[in-house]
Scaffold this active site. Sequence first.
Site, PDB file in Angstrom:
ATOM      1  N   ASP A   7       0.866  -1.183   0.000  1.00 22.09           N
ATOM      2  CA  ASP A   7       0.000   0.000   0.000  1.00 22.09           C
ATOM      3  C   ASP A   7       0.901   1.231   0.000  1.00 22.09           C
ATOM      4  O   ASP A   7       2.131   1.126  -0.126  1.00 22.09           O
ATOM      5  CB  ASP A   7      -1.027  -0.052   1.151  1.00 22.09           C
ATOM      6  N   CYS A  63       2.936  -3.338   4.054  1.00 23.75           N
ATOM      7  CA  CYS A  63       2.086  -2.200   4.442  1.00 23.75           C
ATOM      8  C   CYS A  63       2.777  -1.521   5.623  1.00 23.75           C
ATOM      9  O   CYS A  63       3.959  -1.780   5.872  1.00 23.75           O
ATOM     10  CB  CYS A  63       0.648  -2.637   4.743  1.00 23.75           C
ATOM     11  N   THR A  65       2.532  -1.776   8.957  1.00 21.49           N
ATOM     12  CA  THR A  65       2.993  -2.718   9.979  1.00 21.49           C
ATOM     13  C   THR A  65       3.196  -4.128   9.439  1.00 21.49           C
ATOM     14  O   THR A  65       3.788  -4.970  10.121  1.00 21.49           O
ATOM     15  CB  THR A  65       1.937  -2.830  11.097  1.00 21.49           C
ATOM     16  N   HIS A  96       9.408 -24.805   8.082  1.00 24.80           N
ATOM     17  CA  HIS A  96       8.387 -25.566   8.824  1.00 24.80           C
ATOM     18  C   HIS A  96       6.950 -25.292   8.400  1.00 24.80           C
ATOM     19  O   HIS A  96       6.118 -26.178   8.468  1.00 24.80           O
ATOM     20  CB  HIS A  96       8.513 -25.274  10.327  1.00 24.80           C
ATOM     21  N   HIS A 131       6.309 -31.786   9.099  1.00 26.10           N
ATOM     22  CA  HIS A 131       5.709 -30.455   8.931  1.00 26.10           C
ATOM     23  C   HIS A 131       4.587 -30.474   7.894  1.00 26.10           C
ATOM     24  O   HIS A 131       3.667 -29.670   7.965  1.00 26.10           O
ATOM     25  CB  HIS A 131       6.786 -29.437   8.556  1.00 26.10           C
TER      26      HIS A 131
HETATM   27  C1  RB5 Z   1      -2.017   2.654   6.271  1.00 25.27           C
HETATM   28  O1  RB5 Z   1      -1.890   3.903   6.845  1.00 25.27           O
HETATM   29  C2  RB5 Z   1      -1.835   1.551   7.318  1.00 25.27           C
HETATM   30  O2  RB5 Z   1      -2.976   1.433   8.085  1.00 25.27           O
HETATM   31  C3  RB5 Z   1      -1.493   0.257   6.634  1.00 25.27           C
HETATM   32  O3  RB5 Z   1      -0.344   0.434   5.875  1.00 25.27           O
HETATM   33  C4  RB5 Z   1      -1.196  -0.943   7.494  1.00 25.27           C
HETATM   34  O4  RB5 Z   1      -0.255  -0.658   8.480  1.00 25.27           O
HETATM   35  C5  RB5 Z   1      -2.304  -1.720   7.986  1.00 25.27           C
HETATM   36  O5  RB5 Z   1      -2.134  -2.776   8.621  1.00 25.27           O
END
Ligand code: RB5
Length: 145
Positions: A7, A63, A65, A96, A131
Amino acid sequence: MIAIGCDHAGVEMKKAVIEALSEKGFEFKDMGTDGEPCDYPVIAEAVCGLVTSGECEKGILICGTGIGMSIAANKINGIRAALCSDSFSTKFTRLHNDSNVMCMGARTLGCGLACELAEIFVTTGFEGGRHQRRIDLVSDIEARN
Ligand code: RB5
């Protein structure tokens, strides 16, 4: 062929990963975004579709996180997505879990580490044996739900 997508939070990291692994001979299908704000589930579905169809052998999703991408990717039958932030987990999720998609956080990792983890992910094989039975049990859960 590796499917990749991000994203708006992950554009720079995605570029770094493509550049680093292209130099090592890997090829990519880039499913966006190129910078425009977008919703991560849309990108996750596009990348995972290339993996489940067999067009790409693995997928990489980035993304902010890595968590939203992981949640979305793991809703798709046949996808085993792993949120990767250290080399041990990245290696062992291939050995695994036979993970076919890796997710990373652009706001939690540096690009250098992301490139290193991506290389581990795409070059480490599945160990099989006991596994495989466990992965089959995961698939059974998928089929029941
Ligand atoms: C976008 O701002 C953020 O919410 C997205 O990149 C992500 O971290 C969602 O899990």
